[in-house]
Design a protein around this motif. Structure first.
Motif, PDB file in Angstrom:
ATOM      1  N   ILE A 199     -14.947  17.786  24.889  1.00 54.64           N
ATOM      2  CA  ILE A 199     -14.867  16.348  25.117  1.00 54.64           C
ATOM      3  C   ILE A 199     -13.780  15.786  24.212  1.00 54.64           C
ATOM      4  O   ILE A 199     -13.846  15.920  22.990  1.00 54.64           O
ATOM      5  CB  ILE A 199     -16.204  15.641  24.846  1.00 54.64           C
ATOM      6  N   GLU A 200     -12.780  15.153  24.813  1.00 49.44           N
ATOM      7  CA  GLU A 200     -11.599  14.666  24.100  1.00 49.44           C
ATOM      8  C   GLU A 200     -11.218  13.267  24.577  1.00 49.44           C
ATOM      9  O   GLU A 200     -11.521  12.884  25.713  1.00 49.44           O
ATOM     10  CB  GLU A 200     -10.414  15.601  24.374  1.00 49.44           C
ATOM     11  N   ASP A 201     -10.552  12.515  23.704  1.00 45.73           N
ATOM     12  CA  ASP A 201     -10.051  11.196  24.115  1.00 45.73           C
ATOM     13  C   ASP A 201      -8.535  11.110  24.076  1.00 45.73           C
ATOM     14  O   ASP A 201      -7.972  10.072  24.428  1.00 45.73           O
ATOM     15  CB  ASP A 201     -10.657  10.098  23.232  1.00 45.73           C
ATOM     16  N   ALA A 202      -7.876  12.182  23.662  1.00 44.26           N
ATOM     17  CA  ALA A 202      -6.412  12.174  23.551  1.00 44.26           C
ATOM     18  C   ALA A 202      -5.795  13.051  24.627  1.00 44.26           C
ATOM     19  O   ALA A 202      -6.365  14.085  25.005  1.00 44.26           O
ATOM     20  CB  ALA A 202      -5.983  12.670  22.168  1.00 44.26           C
ATOM     21  N   ILE A 203      -4.629  12.637  25.113  1.00 41.59           N
ATOM     22  CA  ILE A 203      -3.927  13.429  26.117  1.00 41.59           C
ATOM     23  C   ILE A 203      -3.631  14.830  25.580  1.00 41.59           C
ATOM     24  O   ILE A 203      -3.836  15.833  26.268  1.00 41.59           O
ATOM     25  CB  ILE A 203      -2.629  12.720  26.540  1.00 41.59           C
ATOM     26  N   SER A 204      -3.169  14.899  24.330  1.00 40.11           N
ATOM     27  CA  SER A 204      -2.861  16.208  23.740  1.00 40.11           C
ATOM     28  C   SER A 204      -4.115  17.068  23.633  1.00 40.11           C
ATOM     29  O   SER A 204      -4.058  18.293  23.770  1.00 40.11           O
ATOM     30  CB  SER A 204      -2.227  16.031  22.357  1.00 40.11           C
ATOM     31  N   GLY A 205      -5.266  16.435  23.405  1.00 44.12           N
ATOM     32  CA  GLY A 205      -6.516  17.177  23.316  1.00 44.12           C
ATOM     33  C   GLY A 205      -6.972  17.709  24.660  1.00 44.12           C
ATOM     34  O   GLY A 205      -7.467  18.841  24.766  1.00 44.12           O
ATOM     35  N   VAL A 206      -6.811  16.891  25.705  1.00 45.25           N
ATOM     36  CA  VAL A 206      -7.137  17.361  27.054  1.00 45.25           C
ATOM     37  C   VAL A 206      -6.238  18.541  27.427  1.00 45.25           C
ATOM     38  O   VAL A 206      -6.695  19.563  27.955  1.00 45.25           O
ATOM     39  CB  VAL A 206      -6.986  16.213  28.069  1.00 45.25           C
ATOM     40  N   GLU A 207      -4.958  18.414  27.126  1.00 48.27           N
ATOM     41  CA  GLU A 207      -4.026  19.505  27.421  1.00 48.27           C
ATOM     42  C   GLU A 207      -4.414  20.770  26.663  1.00 48.27           C
ATOM     43  O   GLU A 207      -4.328  21.881  27.201  1.00 48.27           O
ATOM     44  CB  GLU A 207      -2.608  19.081  27.058  1.00 48.27           C
ATOM     45  N   ALA A 208      -4.883  20.617  25.435  1.00 43.34           N
ATOM     46  CA  ALA A 208      -5.312  21.772  24.646  1.00 43.34           C
ATOM     47  C   ALA A 208      -6.543  22.427  25.266  1.00 43.34           C
ATOM     48  O   ALA A 208      -6.642  23.661  25.326  1.00 43.34           O
ATOM     49  CB  ALA A 208      -5.608  21.336  23.211  1.00 43.34           C
ATOM     50  N   GLY A 209      -7.491  21.611  25.719  1.00 40.23           N
ATOM     51  CA  GLY A 209      -8.694  22.165  26.332  1.00 40.23           C
ATOM     52  C   GLY A 209      -8.374  22.961  27.589  1.00 40.23           C
ATOM     53  O   GLY A 209      -8.957  24.022  27.834  1.00 40.23           O
ATOM     54  N   VAL A 210      -7.442  22.445  28.380  1.00 35.76           N
ATOM     55  CA  VAL A 210      -7.032  23.162  29.586  1.00 35.76           C
ATOM     56  C   VAL A 210      -6.345  24.469  29.209  1.00 35.76           C
ATOM     57  O   VAL A 210      -6.621  25.533  29.774  1.00 35.76           O
ATOM     58  CB  VAL A 210      -6.099  22.280  30.439  1.00 35.76           C
ATOM     59  N   ALA A 211      -5.444  24.409  28.246  1.00 31.68           N
ATOM     60  CA  ALA A 211      -4.707  25.604  27.825  1.00 31.68           C
ATOM     61  C   ALA A 211      -5.636  26.664  27.243  1.00 31.68           C
ATOM     62  O   ALA A 211      -5.359  27.862  27.352  1.00 31.68           O
ATOM     63  CB  ALA A 211      -3.642  25.224  26.797  1.00 31.68           C
ATOM     64  N   GLY A 212      -6.751  26.230  26.634  1.00 29.64           N
ATOM     65  CA  GLY A 212      -7.677  27.171  26.021  1.00 29.64           C
ATOM     66  C   GLY A 212      -8.607  27.852  27.000  1.00 29.64           C
ATOM     67  O   GLY A 212      -9.384  28.726  26.612  1.00 29.64           O
ATOM     68  N   GLY A 213      -8.554  27.473  28.274  1.00 32.43           N
ATOM     69  CA  GLY A 213      -9.399  28.121  29.273  1.00 32.43           C
ATOM     70  C   GLY A 213     -10.870  27.764  29.160  1.00 32.43           C
ATOM     71  O   GLY A 213     -11.739  28.565  29.550  1.00 32.43           O
ATOM     72  N   PHE A 214     -11.174  26.569  28.678  1.00 34.24           N
ATOM     73  CA  PHE A 214     -12.577  26.179  28.528  1.00 34.24           C
ATOM     74  C   PHE A 214     -13.193  25.830  29.888  1.00 34.24           C
ATOM     75  O   PHE A 214     -12.497  25.438  30.830  1.00 34.24           O
ATOM     76  CB  PHE A 214     -12.679  25.002  27.559  1.00 34.24           C
TER      77      PHE A 214
END
Length: 524
Positions: A199-214
């Motif tokens: 769960i993220e509120d930042a664009i960079s955090g959402v991008e990180a979650g996607v990149a991490g394969g969650f």
């Protein structure tokens, strides 16, 4: 970026949820924004640079969710400014990336020393639901102050694992949009990314979650359109974590108004929540106590509803919380034993002449007056469009506007808001509500009334019943301590309410049932 399939065939169950901290768990985003703006505006001014001042958009694009020094470098680069990196021990007055970052931390620490850290009620409510379901929780943050912030907020013990800016510095973890900090948190929990939701509120955090394969990436956007987070790859974006619940496969899903359980089906659970507690009831007016009608002046209170209110108010505290002007809603209800919050909570009153005006709204009266005149001129040629001037807000009604002209009404509202600093608009049922852009709404009004009435304790169960989008603020504010009940009479949408009623007739029956239960009359 295309949306991912958040629930592919054969997907594994969620074992854990990883939360970003600032803006997701704790309400510190305002403090961070203020500290960053104080830093950068002063720096740009001292250097005599002709660059644009630091803005909320800059915060979202360049510093939100990133390690502090990376944020400094990113923003300065956007203004064409280069500085040497320096070192973590640089004095705050040193003109390096690290020096400016340390100066920002000084500003933030000063804020912490003078203010209490708040946890978003919806986040607390979701944590409780995760606990009940056996889903584990961890928190990550690029802030080196994370442990201090969570401890101050009283929620540090709610998380099995914390990975923060100090861990990143000690192990040389890269910042978001690299998923390293999230992967480290999952590893410390002993679970794999494909079994974890982010769960993220930042664009960079959402991008990180996607990149991490969650397994899931959920975005939370409290102040504007959630589409930016969805474009960044979020499987789901909500305005508050109170809108989330646990669905099939123990995945996070959005609560929807028309699938929220009816209060009648949950009478046992509601009675259990009421056991041994004082009850306070808060009610919206239009669409809740009376049906929505074309002419707002014709929304009169039925005798059956009036009798239900009288019966309930003889046993518990009852308040009407409305977007209407205070005098307007008082005249319609005509019950001096009730409490009232008019103009979306900016104007409050109660028995024995009690009155309270929220001063932060009073400053906007001249701006609202000018906005009303501007809107009236822009809408003059659109049949059926009407601007209702209220003391602390405006309502632009378009229920009687022909469908092809509705877009023109929306455009007039957008243009007027853009020209009047400090105002914002929200869409309701064939109405746009124009209000001051301040941290005050129906939810804040309800919390204020609870304090005023000495009902702000764990032995109190606040119940809020409403039908429109402006009532969602109250549902969110009470999500960790009370019951939100949404009236379904309208198009389906996401909601933070836990239960539902079908229509205003259902509301009347529910109020009578509440009166009987509080009175101990043995009703089922």
């Amino acid at each position: 970026m295309a949306l991912r399939n958040s629930d592919p065939p054969g997907a594994m169950q969620i074992e854990a949820v990883l939360f970003d901290m600032d803006g997701v768990i704790t309400d510190t985003a305002t403090a961070h924004l203020a500290a960053w703006k104080r830093l950068f505006d002063a720096y740009l001014l001292s250097e005599g640079r002709a660059a644009e001042p630091f803005s909320e958009a800059d915060y979202r694009l360049h510093v939100d969710g990133k390690p502090r020094y990376d944020g400094v470098q990113s923003f300065l680069a956007s203004r064409g400014i280069e500085l040497p990196w320096g070192g973590p021990d640089d004095d705050p007055e040193t003109e390096t990336i690290c020096g400016l970052g340390n100066r920002k931390n000084h500003h933030f620490q000063a804020w912490l020393a003078q203010n209490a850290i708040e946890v978003f009620p919806g986040s607390r409510a979701l944590l409780c639901e995760l606990d009940a379901t056996g889903i584990r929780a961890a928190v990550f943050s690029s802030s080196r102050n994370a442990r201090e912030v969570l401890d101050s907020a009283g929620v540090l013990a709610r998380f099995e694992v914390l990975v923060d800016g100090q861990d990143m510095a000690e192990t040389d973890l890269p910042g978001k949009p690299d998923p390293a900090i999230m992967l480290r948190a999952a590893d410390r929990l002993g679970t794999a990314p494909e079994r974890v939701a982010i769960i993220e509120d930042a664009i960079s955090g959402v991008e990180a979650g996607v990149a991490g394969g969650f397994a899931q990436v959920v975005g939370v956007e409290r102040s504007s359109d959630e589409s930016a987070l969805e474009k960044a790859g979020a499987d789901l974006a909500v305005a508050d974590l109170a809108e989330l619940t646990i669905g099939e496969g123990r995945r996070l899903v959005a609560r929807k108004m028309h699938s929220t359980p009816l209060a009648w089906e949950a009478r046992g659970a509601i009675r259990e929540r009421m056991e041994g507690r004082r009850v306070a009831v808060f009610l919206d007016y239009d669409g809740t106590l009376t049906p929505i009608v074309d002419d707002p002046a014709a929304a009169t209170l039925g005798e059956g509803m009036r009798a239900a209110l009288s019966r309930l108010s003889a046993k518990v505290r009852v308040a009407i919380v409305s977007g209407r002007d205070l005098k307007d809603v008082q005249a319609l209800v005509q019950d001096e034993t009730l409490y009232y919050a008019g103009s979306h909570g900016f104007d409050l009153a109660g028995p024995d002449g009690w009155r309270h005006v929220v001063e932060k709204g009073a400053a906007f009266v001249p701006i609202l007056k000018d906005a009303a005149e501007t809107l009236a001129a822009r809408l003059a040629s659109i049949d059926g469009a009407r601007v209702e001037r209220k003391r602390f807000s405006l309502a632009v009604h378009f229920r009687q506007v022909a469908p092809p002209d509705e877009a023109a009404v929306a455009q007039a509202v957008r243009e007027t808001i853009a020209e009047h600093d400090g105002l914002h608009a929200s869409a309701g049922k064939k109405v746009y509500d124009v209000k001051p852009r301040v941290d005050w709404h129906k939810g804040r009004a309800v919390l204020s009334l609870l304090t005023t009435l000495d009902l702000d304790g764990e032995d109190v169960l606040p119940i809020y019943v409403g039908d429109d989008t402006t009532d969602e603020d109250a549902f969110r504010s009470l999500s960790d301590r009370g019951l939100g009940i949404v009236v379904r009479d309208g198009a389906d949408r996401r909601t933070s309410a836990r239960f539902a009623l079908r229509d205003t007739g259902d509301v009347e029956r529910f109020l009578l049932w509440l009166a009987d239960v509080v009175g101990g009359e043995g009703v089922p």
